[in-house]
Design a protein around this motif. Structure first.
Motif, PDB file in Angstrom:
ATOM      1  N   TYR A 261      36.936  42.800  37.833  1.00  0.00           N
ATOM      2  CA  TYR A 261      36.117  41.524  38.174  1.00  0.00           C
ATOM      3  C   TYR A 261      36.997  40.547  38.207  1.00  0.00           C
ATOM      4  O   TYR A 261      37.847  40.263  37.001  1.00  0.00           O
ATOM      5  CB  TYR A 261      35.141  41.426  36.811  1.00  0.00           C
TER       6      TYR A 261
ATOM      7  N   PHE B 104      37.870  36.288  38.783  1.00  0.00           N
ATOM      8  CA  PHE B 104      37.399  34.974  38.526  1.00  0.00           C
ATOM      9  C   PHE B 104      38.462  33.889  38.976  1.00  0.00           C
ATOM     10  O   PHE B 104      39.708  34.082  38.749  1.00  0.00           O
ATOM     11  CB  PHE B 104      36.891  34.940  37.394  1.00  0.00           C
TER      12      PHE B 104
ATOM     13  N   TYR C 162      38.647  29.933  37.716  1.00  0.00           N
ATOM     14  CA  TYR C 162      38.007  28.814  37.071  1.00  0.00           C
ATOM     15  C   TYR C 162      38.951  27.405  37.229  1.00  0.00           C
ATOM     16  O   TYR C 162      40.332  27.642  37.437  1.00  0.00           O
ATOM     17  CB  TYR C 162      38.305  29.047  35.530  1.00  0.00           C
TER      18      TYR C 162
ATOM     19  N   LEU D 134      36.440  24.747  30.735  1.00  0.00           N
ATOM     20  CA  LEU D 134      36.828  25.653  32.031  1.00  0.00           C
ATOM     21  C   LEU D 134      35.530  25.959  32.974  1.00  0.00           C
ATOM     22  O   LEU D 134      34.585  26.024  32.228  1.00  0.00           O
ATOM     23  CB  LEU D 134      37.432  27.270  32.020  1.00  0.00           C
TER      24      LEU D 134
ATOM     25  N   LEU E 175      33.646  27.568  36.153  1.00  0.00           N
ATOM     26  CA  LEU E 175      33.581  28.737  37.177  1.00  0.00           C
ATOM     27  C   LEU E 175      33.701  28.166  38.649  1.00  0.00           C
ATOM     28  O   LEU E 175      32.397  27.519  39.064  1.00  0.00           O
ATOM     29  CB  LEU E 175      32.724  29.717  36.936  1.00  0.00           C
TER      30      LEU E 175
ATOM     31  N   LYS F 154      33.554  34.127  41.650  1.00  0.00           N
ATOM     32  CA  LYS F 154      33.640  35.593  41.161  1.00  0.00           C
ATOM     33  C   LYS F 154      33.695  36.610  42.276  1.00  0.00           C
ATOM     34  O   LYS F 154      32.948  36.321  43.212  1.00  0.00           O
ATOM     35  CB  LYS F 154      32.848  35.739  40.146  1.00  0.00           C
TER      36      LYS F 154
ATOM     37  N   PHE G  37      32.862  40.715  42.397  1.00  0.00           N
ATOM     38  CA  PHE G  37      32.910  42.030  41.692  1.00  0.00           C
ATOM     39  C   PHE G  37      32.810  43.199  42.478  1.00  0.00           C
ATOM     40  O   PHE G  37      33.425  44.342  42.293  1.00  0.00           O
ATOM     41  CB  PHE G  37      31.450  41.999  40.801  1.00  0.00           C
TER      42      PHE G  37
ATOM     43  N   PHE H 206      42.922  28.624  37.124  1.00  0.00           N
ATOM     44  CA  PHE H 206      43.111  29.486  36.374  1.00  0.00           C
ATOM     45  C   PHE H 206      42.353  30.792  37.306  1.00  0.00           C
ATOM     46  O   PHE H 206      41.241  30.816  37.256  1.00  0.00           O
ATOM     47  CB  PHE H 206      42.813  29.658  35.039  1.00  0.00           C
TER      48      PHE H 206
ATOM     49  N   ALA I   2      34.831  45.804  33.566  1.00  0.00           N
ATOM     50  CA  ALA I   2      33.350  46.196  33.741  1.00  0.00           C
ATOM     51  C   ALA I   2      32.586  46.010  32.429  1.00  0.00           C
ATOM     52  O   ALA I   2      31.447  45.431  32.514  1.00  0.00           O
ATOM     53  CB  ALA I   2      32.990  47.186  34.584  1.00  0.00           C
TER      54      ALA I   2
ATOM     55  N   ASN J 162      33.468  42.502  29.009  1.00  0.00           N
ATOM     56  CA  ASN J 162      33.848  40.866  29.329  1.00  0.00           C
ATOM     57  C   ASN J 162      35.172  40.453  29.143  1.00  0.00           C
ATOM     58  O   ASN J 162      35.278  39.118  29.267  1.00  0.00           O
ATOM     59  CB  ASN J 162      32.673  40.306  29.218  1.00  0.00           C
ATOM     60  N   LYS J 163      35.896  41.163  28.583  1.00  0.00           N
ATOM     61  CA  LYS J 163      37.207  40.318  28.086  1.00  0.00           C
ATOM     62  C   LYS J 163      37.848  39.990  29.324  1.00  0.00           C
ATOM     63  O   LYS J 163      38.165  40.663  30.291  1.00  0.00           O
ATOM     64  CB  LYS J 163      38.017  41.418  27.320  1.00  0.00           C
ATOM     65  N   LEU J 164      38.077  38.451  29.384  1.00  0.00           N
ATOM     66  CA  LEU J 164      38.967  37.916  30.468  1.00  0.00           C
ATOM     67  C   LEU J 164      40.278  37.836  30.013  1.00  0.00           C
ATOM     68  O   LEU J 164      40.886  37.373  28.929  1.00  0.00           O
ATOM     69  CB  LEU J 164      38.501  36.580  30.666  1.00  0.00           C
TER      70      LEU J 164
ATOM     71  N   PHE K 177      43.761  35.795  31.602  1.00  0.00           N
ATOM     72  CA  PHE K 177      43.920  34.727  32.509  1.00  0.00           C
ATOM     73  C   PHE K 177      45.195  34.577  32.999  1.00  0.00           C
ATOM     74  O   PHE K 177      46.156  35.116  32.020  1.00  0.00           O
ATOM     75  CB  PHE K 177      43.650  33.353  31.608  1.00  0.00           C
ATOM     76  N   GLY K 178      45.742  34.156  33.893  1.00  0.00           N
ATOM     77  CA  GLY K 178      46.905  33.885  34.236  1.00  0.00           C
ATOM     78  C   GLY K 178      47.355  32.674  33.704  1.00  0.00           C
ATOM     79  O   GLY K 178      46.660  31.653  33.159  1.00  0.00           O
TER      80      GLY K 178
END
Lengths: 113, 115
Positions: free
Chosen positions: A32, A34, A36, A44, A46, A49, A51, A90, A96, A99-101, A103-104
Protein backbone atom coordinates in the motif's frame (compact mmCIF):
# COMPACT_ATOMS: atom_id res chain seq x y z
CA UNK A 1 11.05 -5.50 6.66
CA UNK A 2 9.59 -2.72 4.61
CA UNK A 3 11.64 0.32 3.62
CA UNK A 4 11.36 3.40 1.44
CA UNK A 5 14.09 5.36 -0.31
CA UNK A 6 13.68 8.85 -1.68
CA UNK A 7 16.95 9.47 -3.53
CA UNK A 8 16.56 13.24 -3.89
CA UNK A 9 16.88 15.26 -0.70
CA UNK A 10 16.29 18.62 -2.41
CA UNK A 11 14.79 19.56 -5.76
CA UNK A 12 14.53 23.07 -7.15
CA UNK A 13 12.06 23.68 -9.94
CA UNK A 14 10.84 26.79 -11.71
CA UNK A 15 7.21 27.77 -11.38
CA UNK A 16 5.26 26.33 -14.28
CA UNK A 17 7.78 23.56 -14.92
CA UNK A 18 7.07 19.88 -14.42
CA UNK A 19 8.05 18.01 -11.27
CA UNK A 20 8.90 14.38 -10.64
CA UNK A 21 9.82 12.98 -7.24
CA UNK A 22 11.30 9.52 -7.00
CA UNK A 23 10.35 6.82 -4.54
CA UNK A 24 11.63 3.26 -4.31
CA UNK A 25 10.24 0.79 -1.84
CA UNK A 26 11.06 -2.61 -0.48
CA UNK A 27 8.20 -4.81 0.64
CA UNK A 28 7.59 -8.52 0.38
CA UNK A 29 3.94 -8.46 -0.65
CA UNK A 30 1.73 -6.10 -2.61
CA UNK A 31 2.37 -2.74 -1.00
CA UNK A 32 0.00 0.00 0.00
CA UNK A 33 1.77 3.16 -1.19
CA UNK A 34 1.20 6.76 -0.21
CA UNK A 35 2.48 10.22 -0.92
CA UNK A 36 2.13 12.86 1.79
CA UNK A 37 3.02 16.56 1.70
CA UNK A 38 4.17 18.58 4.69
CA UNK A 39 4.22 22.37 4.63
CA UNK A 40 6.31 24.22 7.24
CA UNK A 41 4.77 23.91 10.69
CA UNK A 42 1.99 21.70 9.40
CA UNK A 43 1.09 18.07 9.72
CA UNK A 44 1.17 15.61 6.88
CA UNK A 45 -1.53 15.80 4.23
CA UNK A 46 -2.32 12.83 2.02
CA UNK A 47 -1.84 13.55 -1.69
CA UNK A 48 -2.70 10.14 -3.10
CA UNK A 49 -2.58 6.42 -2.44
CA UNK A 50 -2.28 3.15 -4.31
CA UNK A 51 -3.67 -0.19 -3.20
CA UNK A 52 -4.47 -2.08 -6.38
CA UNK A 53 -5.91 -1.67 -9.86
CA UNK A 54 -4.87 1.07 -12.24
CA UNK A 55 -1.20 1.76 -11.72
CA UNK A 56 -1.60 5.46 -12.49
CA UNK A 57 -3.36 7.19 -9.62
CA UNK A 58 -4.63 10.72 -9.43
CA UNK A 59 -4.47 12.78 -6.29
CA UNK A 60 -5.28 16.20 -4.99
CA UNK A 61 -3.66 19.45 -6.12
CA UNK A 62 -3.01 18.10 -9.62
CA UNK A 63 -0.56 15.38 -8.54
CA UNK A 64 -0.38 11.88 -9.95
CA UNK A 65 1.81 8.86 -9.27
CA UNK A 66 2.62 5.71 -11.14
CA UNK A 67 3.20 2.34 -9.52
CA UNK A 68 5.79 0.20 -11.31
CA UNK A 69 6.11 -3.18 -9.67
CA UNK A 70 9.07 -4.25 -11.85
CA UNK A 71 11.05 -1.24 -10.65
CA UNK A 72 9.67 -1.15 -7.10
CA UNK A 73 8.90 2.49 -7.67
CA UNK A 74 6.06 4.90 -7.01
CA UNK A 75 7.12 8.23 -8.49
CA UNK A 76 5.10 11.39 -7.98
CA UNK A 77 4.53 13.86 -10.81
CA UNK A 78 2.94 17.20 -11.46
CA UNK A 79 2.83 18.75 -14.96
CA UNK A 80 3.08 22.37 -13.84
CA UNK A 81 4.13 23.44 -10.36
CA UNK A 82 2.81 26.43 -8.48
CA UNK A 83 4.69 28.43 -5.84
CA UNK A 84 2.38 26.90 -3.24
CA UNK A 85 3.79 23.44 -4.02
CA UNK A 86 6.98 24.33 -2.16
CA UNK A 87 7.00 21.85 0.71
CA UNK A 88 8.45 18.54 1.82
CA UNK A 89 7.10 15.39 0.23
CA UNK A 90 7.14 11.97 1.83
CA UNK A 91 6.59 8.58 0.24
CA UNK A 92 5.34 5.83 2.54
CA UNK A 93 4.61 2.13 2.35
CA UNK A 94 2.09 0.29 4.47
CA UNK A 95 1.09 -3.28 5.10
CA UNK A 96 -2.32 -4.56 4.15
CA UNK A 97 -2.93 -5.50 7.75
CA UNK A 98 -2.07 -3.26 10.66
CA UNK A 99 -1.61 -0.05 8.76
CA UNK A 100 1.92 0.62 10.01
CA UNK A 101 3.48 3.19 7.68
CA UNK A 102 7.18 3.32 6.90
CA UNK A 103 8.26 6.67 5.51
CA UNK A 104 11.11 7.69 3.28
CA UNK A 105 13.43 10.49 4.29
CA UNK A 106 11.53 13.08 2.30
CA UNK A 107 12.28 15.40 -0.63
CA UNK A 108 12.21 19.13 -0.09
CA UNK A 109 10.88 21.01 -3.10
CA UNK A 110 11.81 24.62 -3.71
CA UNK A 111 9.94 26.60 -6.36
CA UNK A 112 11.72 29.44 -8.16
CA UNK A 113 9.60 32.31 -9.51
CA UNK B 1 -15.35 17.21 10.58
CA UNK B 2 -12.65 18.28 13.02
CA UNK B 3 -9.15 17.01 12.39
CA UNK B 4 -6.65 15.45 14.75
CA UNK B 5 -5.88 17.81 17.62
CA UNK B 6 -2.58 17.96 19.43
CA UNK B 7 -1.25 20.04 22.29
CA UNK B 8 0.96 21.74 23.08
CA UNK B 9 2.28 22.83 19.69
CA UNK B 10 5.70 23.71 21.08
CA UNK B 11 7.60 22.68 24.19
CA UNK B 12 11.09 23.49 25.40
CA UNK B 13 12.51 21.55 28.34
CA UNK B 14 15.89 20.75 29.83
CA UNK B 15 17.37 17.28 29.64
CA UNK B 16 16.28 14.93 32.40
CA UNK B 17 12.95 16.76 32.73
CA UNK B 18 9.59 15.15 31.94
CA UNK B 19 7.10 16.13 29.27
CA UNK B 20 3.69 14.96 28.10
CA UNK B 21 1.88 15.40 24.82
CA UNK B 22 -1.83 15.06 24.20
CA UNK B 23 -3.72 13.89 21.12
CA UNK B 24 -7.42 13.81 20.32
CA UNK B 25 -8.11 11.79 17.15
CA UNK B 26 -10.87 12.29 14.63
CA UNK B 27 -14.18 11.22 16.12
CA UNK B 28 -14.91 7.55 15.56
CA UNK B 29 -11.38 6.63 14.52
CA UNK B 30 -10.41 3.40 16.24
CA UNK B 31 -6.70 3.43 15.43
CA UNK B 32 -4.28 5.99 16.82
CA UNK B 33 -0.58 6.38 16.09
CA UNK B 34 2.30 8.33 17.56
CA UNK B 35 5.23 9.13 15.26
CA UNK B 36 8.55 10.79 15.99
CA UNK B 37 9.96 13.01 13.24
CA UNK B 38 13.55 14.09 13.77
CA UNK B 39 14.66 17.10 11.75
CA UNK B 40 15.55 16.08 8.20
CA UNK B 41 14.00 12.62 8.47
CA UNK B 42 10.70 10.99 7.77
CA UNK B 43 8.33 10.13 10.60
CA UNK B 44 9.00 6.94 12.54
CA UNK B 45 6.22 5.02 14.25
CA UNK B 46 6.57 4.89 18.02
CA UNK B 47 3.32 3.22 18.99
CA UNK B 48 0.00 2.19 17.48
CA UNK B 49 -3.26 1.71 19.38
CA UNK B 50 -6.39 -0.09 18.24
CA UNK B 51 -9.11 1.28 20.53
CA UNK B 52 -7.33 1.19 23.90
CA UNK B 53 -5.03 -1.74 23.14
CA UNK B 54 -1.45 -1.56 21.91
CA UNK B 55 -0.92 -3.06 18.45
CA UNK B 56 2.73 -2.15 17.88
CA UNK B 57 5.22 -0.53 20.23
CA UNK B 58 8.34 -2.20 18.92
CA UNK B 59 10.14 1.10 18.29
CA UNK B 60 9.10 2.83 21.50
CA UNK B 61 12.07 3.38 23.88
CA UNK B 62 10.23 1.92 26.82
CA UNK B 63 12.84 2.91 29.37
CA UNK B 64 11.82 6.53 28.98
CA UNK B 65 8.73 6.73 26.77
CA UNK B 66 5.23 5.70 27.71
CA UNK B 67 1.84 6.13 26.08
CA UNK B 68 -1.72 5.41 27.01
CA UNK B 69 -5.17 5.57 25.49
CA UNK B 70 -7.33 4.67 28.44
CA UNK B 71 -10.83 5.16 27.06
CA UNK B 72 -10.04 4.40 23.44
CA UNK B 73 -10.32 8.04 22.42
CA UNK B 74 -7.62 10.56 23.29
CA UNK B 75 -4.06 9.63 24.10
CA UNK B 76 -1.02 10.92 25.93
CA UNK B 77 2.64 10.32 25.18
CA UNK B 78 5.15 10.90 27.97
CA UNK B 79 8.91 11.16 28.05
CA UNK B 80 10.67 10.77 31.39
CA UNK B 81 13.51 11.68 31.59
CA UNK B 82 14.12 13.49 28.32
CA UNK B 83 17.42 13.34 26.44
CA UNK B 84 18.86 15.74 23.91
CA UNK B 85 18.18 13.24 21.11
CA UNK B 86 14.46 13.36 21.88
CA UNK B 87 14.29 16.78 20.20
CA UNK B 88 11.83 16.18 17.38
CA UNK B 89 8.29 16.76 16.19
CA UNK B 90 5.83 14.29 17.66
CA UNK B 91 2.99 13.57 15.29
CA UNK B 92 -0.28 11.95 16.17
CA UNK B 93 -2.40 10.30 13.50
CA UNK B 94 -5.66 8.39 13.41
CA UNK B 95 -7.31 5.98 11.04
CA UNK B 96 -10.97 5.05 10.68
CA UNK B 97 -10.33 1.31 10.58
CA UNK B 98 -7.42 -1.00 10.69
CA UNK B 99 -6.05 -3.43 8.16
CA UNK B 100 -7.86 -2.37 5.04
CA UNK B 101 -6.89 0.94 3.46
CA UNK B 102 -4.12 2.21 5.69
CA UNK B 103 -4.97 5.87 5.24
CA UNK B 104 -3.93 7.96 8.22
CA UNK B 105 -4.90 11.52 9.13
CA UNK B 106 -2.21 13.55 10.86
CA UNK B 107 -2.34 16.29 13.44
CA UNK B 108 -0.13 19.41 13.32
CA UNK B 109 2.45 17.90 15.68
CA UNK B 110 4.22 18.99 18.85
CA UNK B 111 7.72 20.36 18.38
CA UNK B 112 9.90 19.37 21.35
CA UNK B 113 13.25 20.99 22.00
CA UNK B 114 15.43 19.47 24.71
CA UNK B 115 18.28 21.71 25.87
Amino acid sequence: AQSVTQPDIHITVSEGASLELRCNYSYGATPYLFWYVQSPGQGLQLLLKYFSGDTLVQGIKGFEAEFKRSQSSFNLRKPSVHWSDAAEYFCAVGAAAGNKLTFGGGTRVLVKP
Amino acid sequence: EAGVAQSPRYKIIEKRQSVAFWCNPISGHATLYWYQQILGQGPKLLIQFQNNGVVDDSQLPKDRFSAERLKGVDSTLKIQPAKLEDSAVYLCASSPRGGTNGEQYFGPGTRLTVT
